[in-house]
Scaffold this motif. Structure first.
Motif, PDB file in Angstrom:
ATOM      1  N   ILE A  44       0.817  -1.220   0.000  1.00  0.00           N
ATOM      2  CA  ILE A  44       0.000   0.000   0.000  1.00  0.00           C
ATOM      3  C   ILE A  44       0.845   1.263   0.000  1.00  0.00           C
ATOM      4  CG2 ILE A  44      -1.902  -1.164   1.188  1.00  0.00           C
ATOM      5  CD1 ILE A  44      -1.122   0.531   3.709  1.00  0.00           C
ATOM      6  N   ALA A  45       2.125   1.146   0.346  1.00  0.00           N
ATOM      7  CA  ALA A  45       2.990   2.334   0.351  1.00  0.00           C
ATOM      8  C   ALA A  45       3.052   2.988  -1.019  1.00  0.00           C
ATOM      9  CB  ALA A  45       4.396   1.957   0.813  1.00  0.00           C
ATOM     10  N   MET A  46       2.890   2.204  -2.068  1.00  0.00           N
ATOM     11  CA  MET A  46       2.889   2.790  -3.414  1.00  0.00           C
ATOM     12  C   MET A  46       1.711   3.736  -3.595  1.00  0.00           C
ATOM     13  SD  MET A  46       4.075  -0.453  -5.765  1.00  0.00           S
ATOM     14  CE  MET A  46       2.850  -1.561  -5.064  1.00  0.00           C
ATOM     15  N   GLY A  47       0.582   3.404  -2.987  1.00  0.00           N
ATOM     16  CA  GLY A  47      -0.574   4.280  -3.050  1.00  0.00           C
ATOM     17  C   GLY A  47      -0.434   5.474  -2.130  1.00  0.00           C
ATOM     18  N   THR A  48      -0.014   5.210  -0.886  1.00  0.00           N
ATOM     19  CA  THR A  48       0.134   6.294   0.088  1.00  0.00           C
ATOM     20  C   THR A  48       1.108   7.356  -0.410  1.00  0.00           C
ATOM     21  OG1 THR A  48      -0.222   4.719   1.899  1.00  0.00           O
ATOM     22  CG2 THR A  48       0.708   6.851   2.468  1.00  0.00           C
ATOM     23  N   ILE A  49       2.309   6.934  -0.766  1.00  0.00           N
ATOM     24  CA  ILE A  49       3.357   7.893  -1.132  1.00  0.00           C
ATOM     25  C   ILE A  49       3.060   8.565  -2.464  1.00  0.00           C
ATOM     26  CG2 ILE A  49       5.822   8.123  -1.668  1.00  0.00           C
ATOM     27  CD1 ILE A  49       6.357   6.030   0.512  1.00  0.00           C
ATOM     28  N   SER A  50       2.371   7.873  -3.367  1.00  0.00           N
ATOM     29  CA  SER A  50       1.979   8.519  -4.623  1.00  0.00           C
ATOM     30  C   SER A  50       1.018   9.666  -4.365  1.00  0.00           C
ATOM     31  CB  SER A  50       1.331   7.494  -5.563  1.00  0.00           C
ATOM     32  OG  SER A  50       2.271   6.524  -5.965  1.00  0.00           O
ATOM     33  N   GLY A  51       0.126   9.499  -3.387  1.00  0.00           N
ATOM     34  CA  GLY A  51      -0.779  10.586  -3.023  1.00  0.00           C
ATOM     35  C   GLY A  51      -0.070  11.710  -2.297  1.00  0.00           C
ATOM     36  N   VAL A  52       0.877  11.339  -1.424  1.00  0.00           N
ATOM     37  CA  VAL A  52       1.633  12.337  -0.664  1.00  0.00           C
ATOM     38  C   VAL A  52       2.504  13.183  -1.583  1.00  0.00           C
ATOM     39  CG1 VAL A  52       3.497  12.624   1.027  1.00  0.00           C
ATOM     40  CG2 VAL A  52       1.643  11.018   1.492  1.00  0.00           C
ATOM     41  N   LYS A  53       3.185  12.528  -2.524  1.00  0.00           N
ATOM     42  CA  LYS A  53       4.179  13.215  -3.348  1.00  0.00           C
ATOM     43  C   LYS A  53       3.558  14.306  -4.229  1.00  0.00           C
ATOM     44  CE  LYS A  53       8.223  13.940  -5.264  1.00  0.00           C
ATOM     45  NZ  LYS A  53       7.867  14.945  -6.264  1.00  0.00           N
ATOM     46  N   ARG A  54       2.272  14.246  -4.485  1.00  0.00           N
ATOM     47  CA  ARG A  54       1.621  15.308  -5.248  1.00  0.00           C
ATOM     48  C   ARG A  54       1.737  16.664  -4.558  1.00  0.00           C
ATOM     49  NH1 ARG A  54      -4.005  12.118  -6.916  1.00  0.00           N
ATOM     50  NH2 ARG A  54      -3.126  10.922  -8.669  1.00  0.00           N
ATOM     51  N   HIS A  55       2.079  16.664  -3.280  1.00  0.00           N
ATOM     52  CA  HIS A  55       2.091  17.896  -2.494  1.00  0.00           C
ATOM     53  C   HIS A  55       3.493  18.346  -2.085  1.00  0.00           C
ATOM     54  CE1 HIS A  55      -2.318  17.786  -2.060  1.00  0.00           C
ATOM     55  NE2 HIS A  55      -2.121  16.485  -2.147  1.00  0.00           N
ATOM     56  N   TYR A  56       4.516  17.586  -2.484  1.00  0.00           N
ATOM     57  CA  TYR A  56       5.885  17.925  -2.082  1.00  0.00           C
ATOM     58  C   TYR A  56       6.837  17.759  -3.263  1.00  0.00           C
ATOM     59  CZ  TYR A  56       3.832  17.461   2.537  1.00  0.00           C
ATOM     60  OH  TYR A  56       3.014  17.604   3.635  1.00  0.00           O
ATOM     61  N   ASP A  57       7.719  18.717  -3.423  1.00  0.00           N
ATOM     62  CA  ASP A  57       8.687  18.660  -4.522  1.00  0.00           C
ATOM     63  C   ASP A  57       9.884  17.791  -4.192  1.00  0.00           C
ATOM     64  OD1 ASP A  57       7.225  20.408  -6.163  1.00  0.00           O
ATOM     65  OD2 ASP A  57       8.084  22.165  -5.165  1.00  0.00           O
ATOM     66  N   ASN A  58      10.204  17.691  -2.909  1.00  0.00           N
ATOM     67  CA  ASN A  58      11.449  17.014  -2.513  1.00  0.00           C
ATOM     68  C   ASN A  58      11.191  16.151  -1.282  1.00  0.00           C
ATOM     69  OD1 ASN A  58      14.206  16.473  -2.830  1.00  0.00           O
ATOM     70  ND2 ASN A  58      14.817  18.121  -1.440  1.00  0.00           N
ATOM     71  N   LEU A  59      10.368  15.132  -1.465  1.00  0.00           N
ATOM     72  CA  LEU A  59       9.882  14.310  -0.353  1.00  0.00           C
ATOM     73  C   LEU A  59      10.969  13.379   0.173  1.00  0.00           C
ATOM     74  CD1 LEU A  59       7.310  13.435   1.281  1.00  0.00           C
ATOM     75  CD2 LEU A  59       7.020  11.631  -0.431  1.00  0.00           C
ATOM     76  N   GLY A  60      11.116  13.351   1.501  1.00  0.00           N
ATOM     77  CA  GLY A  60      11.966  12.376   2.159  1.00  0.00           C
ATOM     78  C   GLY A  60      11.138  11.204   2.660  1.00  0.00           C
ATOM     79  N   VAL A  61      11.771  10.036   2.774  1.00  0.00           N
ATOM     80  CA  VAL A  61      11.068   8.835   3.228  1.00  0.00           C
ATOM     81  C   VAL A  61      11.917   8.106   4.261  1.00  0.00           C
ATOM     82  CG1 VAL A  61      10.219   6.546   2.567  1.00  0.00           C
ATOM     83  CG2 VAL A  61       9.752   8.516   1.096  1.00  0.00           C
ATOM     84  N   ILE A  62      11.302   7.823   5.412  1.00  0.00           N
ATOM     85  CA  ILE A  62      11.902   6.960   6.426  1.00  0.00           C
ATOM     86  C   ILE A  62      11.223   5.605   6.320  1.00  0.00           C
ATOM     87  CG2 ILE A  62      12.289   6.575   8.890  1.00  0.00           C
ATOM     88  CD1 ILE A  62      12.022   9.655   9.244  1.00  0.00           C
ATOM     89  N   TRP A  63      11.998   4.573   6.013  1.00  0.00           N
ATOM     90  CA  TRP A  63      11.474   3.213   5.827  1.00  0.00           C
ATOM     91  C   TRP A  63      11.895   2.378   7.026  1.00  0.00           C
ATOM     92  CZ3 TRP A  63       8.289   2.570   1.740  1.00  0.00           C
ATOM     93  CH2 TRP A  63       7.878   1.277   1.414  1.00  0.00           C
ATOM     94  N   TYR A  64      11.007   2.248   8.004  1.00  0.00           N
ATOM     95  CA  TYR A  64      11.277   1.592   9.287  1.00  0.00           C
ATOM     96  C   TYR A  64      10.788   0.157   9.170  1.00  0.00           C
ATOM     97  CZ  TYR A  64      11.718   1.789  14.480  1.00  0.00           C
ATOM     98  OH  TYR A  64      12.081   1.622  15.802  1.00  0.00           O
ATOM     99  N   ASP A  65      11.698  -0.787   8.951  1.00  0.00           N
ATOM    100  CA  ASP A  65      11.298  -2.102   8.445  1.00  0.00           C
ATOM    101  C   ASP A  65      12.455  -3.077   8.630  1.00  0.00           C
ATOM    102  OD1 ASP A  65      10.264  -4.224   6.816  1.00  0.00           O
ATOM    103  OD2 ASP A  65       9.377  -2.812   5.412  1.00  0.00           O
ATOM    104  N   ALA A  66      12.141  -4.363   8.702  1.00  0.00           N
ATOM    105  CA  ALA A  66      13.188  -5.378   8.656  1.00  0.00           C
ATOM    106  C   ALA A  66      13.715  -5.588   7.249  1.00  0.00           C
ATOM    107  CB  ALA A  66      12.652  -6.703   9.191  1.00  0.00           C
ATOM    108  N   HIS A  67      12.918  -5.188   6.258  1.00  0.00           N
ATOM    109  CA  HIS A  67      13.218  -5.456   4.856  1.00  0.00           C
ATOM    110  C   HIS A  67      13.356  -4.156   4.070  1.00  0.00           C
ATOM    111  CE1 HIS A  67      10.624  -8.669   6.564  1.00  0.00           C
ATOM    112  NE2 HIS A  67      11.511  -9.477   5.987  1.00  0.00           N
ATOM    113  N   GLY A  68      14.103  -4.224   2.978  1.00  0.00           N
ATOM    114  CA  GLY A  68      14.271  -3.048   2.139  1.00  0.00           C
ATOM    115  C   GLY A  68      13.119  -2.810   1.184  1.00  0.00           C
TER     116      GLY A  68
END
Length: 301
Positions: free
Chosen positions: A104-128
């Motif tokens: 679902i991160a593909m959907g979440t971040i695609s919606g978020v990125k419409r509002h930011y030119d230089n979005l940072g992402v913290i990926w808190y996870d056991a996996h990449g």
């Protein structure tokens, strides 16, 4: 936090092969998510769950399209989620997406990125979650979302929201890594993604890891936090589909959330991979709600 938090339930199980993760949002609601955040003094609105494709069990268990299991369903779900997140931010609210598997991160971040030119992402996870179809040993798309958001992979996935290249590799911080496929290791080395493995967390301590992360991303115009509960040790969060021993402790994670709250840099968040069907007395959902409490400003005194 002075913004209204809008909760968006994203009950997607198509990115992997264990049903129950689609019930994760309701498990967190049952664990008192809304009440916990409201008690801090934060205004909360629950948008409810978005409607996704129906699960066809025969297809769900066996379908694999060019190394991508349930590609059509994942894409449809993420397109819907993208639009919901976009609407939430347009309304001036903080989007808190509760899943659902990590595709679902593909959907979440695609919606978020419409509002930011230089979005940072913290990926808190056991996996990449940096696989593509050719490097994935399983074909499960929940192991591919971050790579798709960078712009690599199947066209349907990289173009969710109608555009591609949502996240720059230099704007990503991976925290909690302890289970990377060979292709992911090679990719991280090649492109230079800032990565904190469990060994580095042990050496540096979580306080230093988060402080360095904040410093690394502080010049971005927005920061998204993507938290997979399997980042934590499975002793603490047993109700998740891809458990890996030797993870981050619950206390370390509380500290991380407290420091991120204090920094004020995070502008959107999702919490994923809670699966009540394989949990013990809703323990993982309860732990997830506790972490969200810390992230939104809960304190002991």
């Amino acid at each position: 936090m002075n913004k209204t938090v809008e909760i968006i339930g994203a009950p997607c199980a198509f990115g992997q092969r264990k049903l129950g993760v689609n019930m994760g949002a309701d498990a967190m609601r049952y664990a008192g998510l809304v009440e916990r955040i409201e008690a801090i003094g934060v205004t909360v609105e629950d948008k409810g769950d978005i409607k996704g494709p129906a699960i066809n069990m025969k297809k769900y268990r066996s379908e694999q399209d060019g190394g991508l299991r349930n590609l059509e369903e994942v894409t449809e779900f993420c397109e819907t989620l993208c639009n919901e997140v976009d609407e939430t931010i347009q309304a001036g609210k903080f989007p808190l997406v509760i899943g659902g598997d990590h595709s679902i991160a593909m959907g979440t971040i695609s919606g978020v990125k419409r509002h930011y030119d230089n979005l940072g992402v913290i990926w808190y996870d056991a996996h990449g979650d940096l696989n593509v179809a050719d490097s994935s040993p399983s074909g499960n798309i929940h192991g591919m979302p971050l790579r798709a958001l960078i712009g690599d992979g199947h066209e349907d996935l990289v173009n969710i929201g109608g555009y591609k290249n949502k996240v720059k590799v230099e704007n990503i911080v991976l925290i909690g890594m302890r289970d990377l496929d060979d292709g992911e290791k090679k990719y991280i080395r090649e492109v230079g993604i800032k990565t904190y493995t469990m060994a580095e967390i042990d050496k540096l301590g979580m306080k230093t890891v988060i402080e360095e992360t904040i410093d690394y991303l502080k010049d971005k115009d927005g920061v998204h936090l993507s938290l997979d509960v399997d980042a934590l040790d499975p002793v603490e969060t047993p109700g998740t589909g891809t458990c890996v021993p030797g993870g981050i402790t619950y206390r370390e994670s509380h500290l991380a959330m407290e420091l991120l709250h204090d920094s004020g840099i995070v502008t959107s968040m999702e919490l994923v991979e809670v699966n009540p069907l394989i949990d013990v007395n809703n323990q993982t959902a309860n732990q997830a709600v506790g972490l969200l409490g810390s992230f939104f400003g809960e304190t002991l005194l």
